[in-house]
Write a protein that holds these residues in place. Structure first.
Motif, short mmCIF file in Angstrom:
data_model
loop_
_atom_site.label_atom_id
_atom_site.label_comp_id
_atom_site.label_asym_id
_atom_site.label_seq_id
_atom_site.Cartn_x
_atom_site.Cartn_y
_atom_site.Cartn_z
N LEU A 146 0.81 -1.22 0.00
CA LEU A 146 0.00 0.00 0.00
C LEU A 146 0.85 1.27 0.00
O LEU A 146 0.29 2.37 0.05
N ALA A 147 2.15 1.13 -0.05
CA ALA A 147 3.03 2.31 -0.04
C ALA A 147 2.76 3.18 -1.27
O ALA A 147 2.49 2.68 -2.37
N ILE A 148 2.84 4.48 -1.09
CA ILE A 148 2.52 5.44 -2.14
C ILE A 148 3.78 6.17 -2.58
O ILE A 148 4.57 6.62 -1.75
N ASP A 149 3.96 6.24 -3.88
CA ASP A 149 5.04 7.04 -4.47
C ASP A 149 4.45 8.41 -4.80
O ASP A 149 3.69 8.56 -5.76
N THR A 150 4.78 9.40 -3.98
CA THR A 150 4.14 10.71 -4.13
C THR A 150 4.48 11.39 -5.45
O THR A 150 3.75 12.30 -5.87
N THR A 151 5.53 10.98 -6.12
CA THR A 151 5.84 11.59 -7.41
C THR A 151 4.78 11.26 -8.45
O THR A 151 4.58 12.02 -9.40
N HIS A 152 4.09 10.14 -8.26
CA HIS A 152 3.04 9.75 -9.20
C HIS A 152 1.70 10.38 -8.87
O HIS A 152 0.71 10.12 -9.57
N LEU A 153 1.62 11.19 -7.82
CA LEU A 153 0.39 11.89 -7.49
C LEU A 153 0.24 13.18 -8.28
O LEU A 153 -0.83 13.79 -8.26
N HIS A 154 1.28 13.60 -8.98
CA HIS A 154 1.26 14.85 -9.74
C HIS A 154 1.07 14.55 -11.21
O HIS A 154 1.91 13.90 -11.84
N ALA A 155 -0.05 15.01 -11.75
CA ALA A 155 -0.37 14.72 -13.15
C ALA A 155 0.66 15.32 -14.10
O ALA A 155 0.89 14.79 -15.19
N GLN A 156 1.29 16.43 -13.70
CA GLN A 156 2.28 17.05 -14.57
C GLN A 156 3.43 16.11 -14.86
O GLN A 156 3.99 16.13 -15.97
N ASN A 157 3.80 15.30 -13.88
CA ASN A 157 4.91 14.36 -14.10
C ASN A 157 4.56 13.33 -15.17
O ASN A 157 5.39 13.00 -16.03
N GLU A 158 3.33 12.83 -15.14
CA GLU A 158 2.93 11.85 -16.16
C GLU A 158 2.78 12.50 -17.52
O GLU A 158 3.18 11.93 -18.55
N MET A 159 2.21 13.69 -17.56
CA MET A 159 2.05 14.38 -18.84
C MET A 159 3.41 14.73 -19.44
O MET A 159 3.59 14.70 -20.67
N ARG A 160 4.37 15.02 -18.58
CA ARG A 160 5.71 15.30 -19.07
C ARG A 160 6.33 14.05 -19.68
O ARG A 160 7.03 14.12 -20.69
N ARG A 161 6.07 12.89 -19.04
CA ARG A 161 6.59 11.65 -19.61
C ARG A 161 5.89 11.27 -20.91
O ARG A 161 6.51 10.71 -21.82
N LEU A 162 4.61 11.59 -21.00
CA LEU A 162 3.85 11.21 -22.19
C LEU A 162 4.11 12.14 -23.36
O LEU A 162 4.25 11.68 -24.51
#
Length: 715
Positions: A146-162
């Motif tokens: 159940l551990a959470i990676d807080t970097t994946h809580l920011h949509a900007q990070n995913e949009m930047r990767r995409l």
């Protein structure tokens, strides 16, 4: 060199001198009395060595200062006196030392056996699955999953990767540009119309630049790291208004229970918010938000108003602002425990429920952008905050988010954890998604077997899914239908939302192949005739899909509260008395019908308004049927087409129309509310609504009169 080391060196030197002296005396004694006494030389030497080794043992066992002084004194004592006074004691110590150094083999085996038995007994007495320190390994494994990676809580990070950093910056520039630039670039017409009408909600809620000598919104505040949402420079400059977080309990299993808290100033604003909700005037809520730009309840309520106006950009921005405010208020240890999977929140507290609601609606907003990795992390976050209760029934959708975000292995590990399996049980969606996840992860044989088992257990779910995909069902699942309300709800939830996951050539072919292998006479799992839980009902209500909401029993839809706290649990724990509770407890004047009763009716009426707004986009309960005036009222054909598209039974629509009229009449009798125009539904639907029998004859007559007036105006 220390004093102890000096004393030890001195003692060793004196002992060596004593040893030499004893050896010399023994040799002299042997030569002089060889004929008179039979004293073996070996005996004298052994006695001397025994005395020496005994002294050494005493020195090693007692290394303190006092004992060192005693040893020094004994070293200066006459050797003859020492030998005559303590010969037996020295020999006994010598024997003990030899016994320790060279124990018999049998004794050694017995000792080892005893130690081994003791160790085995100690280990077997522990609780299974625990370590020596008492930490449950199963709990540790669950927390790790159940551990959470807080970097994946920011949509900007995913949009930047995409899309890359440049594309993201370009999008931000387009969003922040003036209306004229957007018009030249072909921007959306709704934003242009808002600009012509004075800016709408976006303009009303924009940060007041220059207020208080500040000219750039959040500025430095936006540069700070926020665990949930990164701030925006155009947001208003203001504090959280008194929102905070405290540790409620540190549990023995390693988890930490937190709670959001409101100080006195925040409670006063909460009271103002309740009055604005009771008035049912959206403009008052907007004004309240302008003065308190980070008040959570107001942000959630105004966000719903913007969504009903189809302004999803403003709605999402207000949700982000709410989560940003939560992020500023979290405890200093919350982020660390969240990353370890040990942070918990109690859903019974209203302050905590607002975080669940803001996160859920933000997930729906992110789904429109297609940032599924971020959506999955947020869903997992909400699950980790209360995995045992799962108040939003996230297991009904977590599998689909995992497959969309390509987190197949993470979902498999999480769903097969013993603690998690006890929560989601044998949910059809979990079983089907596990098989598909195995297949996509490369374990094709294992995936096919898991899918075969799932299809055989839940053929009605697969039959409904194939109907949604437009695929002919094979004999094994053809004609299978849900046998209870709960099974029907599960089938509709999975088929309508997971169809995009299966709607690829490879996945569809796999589903058909597995379903064709299922025997035609398969009976499936035992009938699931259990009651729909509060968590499942809350999940359906928040899905905002009219066809799904229509499947819920009336007891749930009647409990729907305000948009800022839908379907509150019956064991809710209020940290402080709300304004309505203070009125009902005698702390203030009562309304003619009781402020509490009126508030409940208003909340139910508001819930019905939201349901009809989702069903009919043109529905406006108080403005004559549409935002554009009389010309925007729908035709009979448009209403019929919308009903067929939504899949809602007409009987349900008529029943809820009657209920809405009863509530409206009740509120009017109590001196509150505005006259509801039935033409907001459209003329044909309004006519069908009066054909049924109402429980109140006067309400029925009033309703018929209003319909006749509406039709007369149309004529």
């Amino acid at each position: 060199m220390s004093s102890r080391a000096l004393r030890k060196a001195q003692r060793e030197r004196e002992e060596q001198e004593q040893l030499q002296k004893l050896q010399q005396e023994a040799e002299d004694l042997e030569q002089e009395e060889a004929d008179e006494e039979d004293v073996p030389v070996v005996s004298a030497k052994a006695s001397a060595f025994a005395m020496l080794e005994a002294d050494e043992d005493e020195a090693e066992e007692n290394d303190g200062d006092a004992q060192s002084e005693n040893n020094d004194t004994e070293a200066h004592t006459s050797p003859v006196a020492s030998a005559s006074t303590k010969p037996a004691a020295k020999k006994k110590k010598k024997k003990k030392a030899k016994a320790k150094a060279e124990p018999p083999p049998d004794d050694l085996d017995e000792i080892d056996k005893a130690l081994k038995e003791l160790s085995t007994t100690s280990t077997s007495s522990q609780v299974p699955g625990t370590t020596v320190a008492g930490v449950n390994e199963t709990v540790n494994e669950t927390n790790r999953l159940l551990a959470i990676d807080t970097t994946h809580l920011h949509a900007q990070n995913e949009m930047r990767r995409l899309f890359g950093r440049a594309a993201l910056e370009q999008q931000n520039d387009d969003d922040d540009g003036p209306p004229a630039a957007n018009q030249a670039a072909g921007g959306n017409r709704r934003q242009q119309r808002r600009g012509q009408q004075g800016g709408g909600l976006a303009q009303a809620l924009r940060g007041q630049g220059g207020a208080g000598g500040r000219s750039a919104g959040l500025a430095a505040m936006a540069l700070r790291r926020n665990i949930f949402i990164q701030g925006k420079e155009e947001w208003p400059v203001a504090t959280g208004g008194g929102l905070g977080m405290e540790i409620e309990e540190k549990r023995s299993d390693g988890t930490v229970l937190y709670k959001f808290v409101h100080n006195k100033m925040y409670q006063d604003v909460q009271g103002q918010f309740e009055m604005c909700v009771e008035s049912m005037d959206p403009q008052r809520l907007v004004m309240l938000l302008q003065h308190n730009p980070y008040h959570i309840s107001t942000l959630l309520q105004v966000s719903e108003i913007a969504k009903q106006e189809r302004d999803f950009t403003v709605s999402g921005d207000l949700l982000e602002r709410a989560l940003f405010s939560f992020g500023r208020a979290v405890h200093s240890t919350f982020s660390k425990n969240l990353a370890a999977g040990t942070a918990r929140l109690d859903f019974r507290r209203p302050e905590n429920r607002e975080f669940w609601l803001a996160s859920w609606r933000y997930m729906l907003n992110l789904s429109m952008r297609g940032t599924w990795r971020t959506v999955y992390e947020w869903a997992k976050l909400l699950l980790s905050l209360s995995p045992e209760e799962d108040p939003y029934a996230l297991w009904l959708v977590l599998d689909q988010y995992a497959l969309r975000s390509r987190q197949d292995l993470d979902f498999l590990n999480l769903s097969r954890n013993p603690a998690m399996r006890a929560i989601h049980g044998d949910s059809p969606n979990v079983q089907l998604s596990q098989g598909l996840a195995e297949f996509k992860a490369g374990n094709k044989g294992k995936g096919r077997q898991a899918l075969f088992t799932a299809v055989g257990r839940f053929p009605w779910v697969v039959a409904r899914l194939m109907h949604e995909l437009g695929v002919d069902a094979p004999p094994g699942v053809w004609g299978k239908e849900a046998r209870s309300e709960r099974e029907k709800l599960y089938s509709e939830l999975y088929a309508t939302r997971a169809k995009d996951v299966w709607n690829t050539p490879e996945n569809t072919a796999l589903l058909v192949e597995i379903a064709a292998a299922v025997p035609a006479d398969v009976e499936g799992a035992e009938i699931d005739d259990g009651q729909i839980s509060d968590a499942e009902a809350r999940h359906v209500l928040l899905s905002e899909t009219p066809a799904l909401i229509a499947l819920l029993p009336r007891k749930f839809t009647a409990r729907v509260g305000s948009a800022s706290d839908p379907l509150a649990p019956e064991d809710s724990m209020s940290s402080y008395a709300t304004m309505r509770e203070r009125y009902n407890d005698g702390a203030g004047p009562r309304q003619p019908n009781g402020l509490g009763d009126a508030a409940e009716s208003l909340r139910e009426l508001q819930g019905l308004h939201g349901w009809f707004t989702n069903l009919f986009p043109w529905f406006r309960p108080t403005d004559g049927g549409g935002a554009e005036g009389e010309g925007a009222r729908p035709s009979e054909e448009e209403i019929e087409a919308r009903i067929r598209e939504a899949g809602v039974d007409e009987h349900t629509i008529v029943e809820r129309t009657q209920r809405m009229m009863i509530l409206q009449q009740r509120l009017m009798g109590g001196g509150g509310g505005e006259e509801l125009d039935l033409a907001a539904f459209g003329p044909g639907l309004a006519q069908r609504g009066v054909e049924g029998e109402a429980p109140d004859g006067e309400v029925e007559q009033g309703r018929r009169a209003r319909v006749e007036d509406a039709e007369h105006e149309e004529g």
